[in-house]
Enzyme design. Sequence first.
Site, mmCIF file in Angstrom:
data_model
loop_
_atom_site.group_PDB
_atom_site.id
_atom_site.type_symbol
_atom_site.label_atom_id
_atom_site.label_comp_id
_atom_site.label_asym_id
_atom_site.label_seq_id
_atom_site.Cartn_x
_atom_site.Cartn_y
_atom_site.Cartn_z
ATOM 1 N N ARG A 238 0.856 -1.176 0.000
ATOM 2 C CA ARG A 238 0.000 0.000 0.000
ATOM 3 C C ARG A 238 0.896 1.232 0.000
ATOM 4 O O ARG A 238 1.920 1.264 0.688
ATOM 5 C CB ARG A 238 -0.914 0.028 1.238
ATOM 6 C CG ARG A 238 -2.092 -0.921 1.169
ATOM 7 C CD ARG A 238 -3.097 -0.508 0.088
ATOM 8 N NE ARG A 238 -4.240 -1.397 0.008
ATOM 9 C CZ ARG A 238 -4.326 -2.443 -0.814
ATOM 10 N NH1 ARG A 238 -3.312 -2.749 -1.622
ATOM 11 N NH2 ARG A 238 -5.413 -3.179 -0.854
ATOM 12 N N GLU A 267 -3.782 7.463 -4.558
ATOM 13 C CA GLU A 267 -4.122 6.932 -5.890
ATOM 14 C C GLU A 267 -5.389 7.600 -6.396
ATOM 15 O O GLU A 267 -6.311 7.824 -5.606
ATOM 16 C CB GLU A 267 -4.303 5.410 -5.795
ATOM 17 C CG GLU A 267 -2.985 4.732 -5.461
ATOM 18 C CD GLU A 267 -3.088 3.206 -5.368
ATOM 19 O OE1 GLU A 267 -4.111 2.634 -5.769
ATOM 20 O OE2 GLU A 267 -2.115 2.610 -4.887
ATOM 21 N N HIS A 285 -1.182 0.242 -9.929
ATOM 22 C CA HIS A 285 -1.764 -0.755 -9.007
ATOM 23 C C HIS A 285 -2.191 -2.020 -9.781
ATOM 24 O O HIS A 285 -3.372 -2.369 -9.823
ATOM 25 C CB HIS A 285 -2.951 -0.155 -8.239
ATOM 26 C CG HIS A 285 -3.263 -0.872 -6.973
ATOM 27 N ND1 HIS A 285 -3.681 -0.245 -5.815
ATOM 28 C CD2 HIS A 285 -3.212 -2.193 -6.654
ATOM 29 C CE1 HIS A 285 -3.884 -1.139 -4.865
ATOM 30 N NE2 HIS A 285 -3.610 -2.344 -5.353
HETATM 31 C C1 8YV Z 1 -6.474 -5.662 -5.772
HETATM 32 C C2 8YV Z 1 -4.822 -5.374 -3.871
HETATM 33 O O1 8YV Z 1 -6.470 -5.660 -7.135
HETATM 34 O O2 8YV Z 1 -6.011 -7.240 -3.106
HETATM 35 C C3 8YV Z 1 -5.448 -6.208 -2.830
HETATM 36 O O3 8YV Z 1 -5.348 -5.831 -1.647
HETATM 37 O O4 8YV Z 1 -4.102 -4.495 -3.581
HETATM 38 C C4 8YV Z 1 -5.039 -5.553 -5.325
HETATM 39 O O5 8YV Z 1 -4.255 -6.589 -5.767
HETATM 40 C C5 8YV Z 1 -7.293 -4.538 -5.299
HETATM 41 O O6 8YV Z 1 -7.304 -4.472 -3.919
HETATM 42 C C6 8YV Z 1 -8.707 -4.641 -5.808
HETATM 43 O O7 8YV Z 1 -9.659 -4.304 -4.817
#
Ligand code: 8YV
Length: 320
Positions: A238, A267, A285
């Site tokens: 993150r 973001e 992302h």
């Molecule tokens: C997802 C991510 O695509 O799963 C997670 O926590 O960071 C990503 O890989 C994203 O969260 C979609 O909601």
Amino acid sequence: MAFSVYVTRPIPEVGIRILQRSCGAVDVGPADRAQTAEELIAAIRNRDGVLCNVADAIGAEVLEAVAGKCKVFANFGVGVNHIDLAAAERLGIVVTNTPGVLTDATADLTWALMLAAARRLSEGVTLVSSGQWSGWTPTQLLGHDVTGRTLGIVGAGRIGTAVGLRSAGFHMPILYVERRQRDELDRMGGRRVELDDCLAGSHFVTLHVPLTPETHHLIGERELGLMRPDAILINTSRGEVVDERALARALREKRIAAAGLDVFENEPHPLPELLALPNVLCLPHLGSATVATRDRMAEISATDLLRVLNGDAPLHRVAG
Ligand code: 8YV
């Protein structure tokens, strides 16, 4: 059968079909943008369940406005820092997520960033596509070796461990930061160390911690100051785990060599200072962005949403 559910953004069709088989109404939000809290509340009011994602800020005000009728927020993804879990718990709203299925895709992307940042791929692509390449020279775009360099893993959960396992062919010593020993990494000769030792001793530092109050700006000015001048920082966790301003300063002043970033504090607006630097490679992302992985995430989140509405235990409950 009369369930009414809301999917905040279009997801792979397989998830929508699962929901449609058991729900009277399945409505999907706009494709092109995340919605404000007011828009979300208006769309969710009177729904039985919601399928949401990382771009939706599900704060206490959203949960309080829909509590009573809405039983479940099924998150399309593993990280749930965008959902107020304490409020969900207090209001009896179940929150689910999709762990496991995106481990490999995210570990693969982490390696793509490591290799690309080490070998300066984005600078090379820009040089060629801009028509500025004037031919091979012995000193052009020299990068950093990967093989034999030390890999530092901050957060050796599922994804961090998968990143470590992939390093076997590169013969990399591993340092990892985790509350518990990780047998899989120990068997490869990995050593569990404190964060400062990992930062000081690694050529690659890759971040795989969830975002919590404790990990917010885990990597800031002091921590960047501990890293080697030839170190490369990779973040697929993150954005808020890294103090982006401090990172931009460290990169500009060449106190570390490069960074590969898939996630950002704000973001979709990475810090302009970061974007201006040649030694930063930024992606939008993409961690879990493969066709098969997103299909599995859609299946699991839709299935768990229905399990909660049908009174069954969800496969992956994180709150409520
Ligand atoms: C997802 C991510 O695509 O799963 C997670 O926590 O960071 C990503 O890989 C994203 O969260 C979609 O909601």
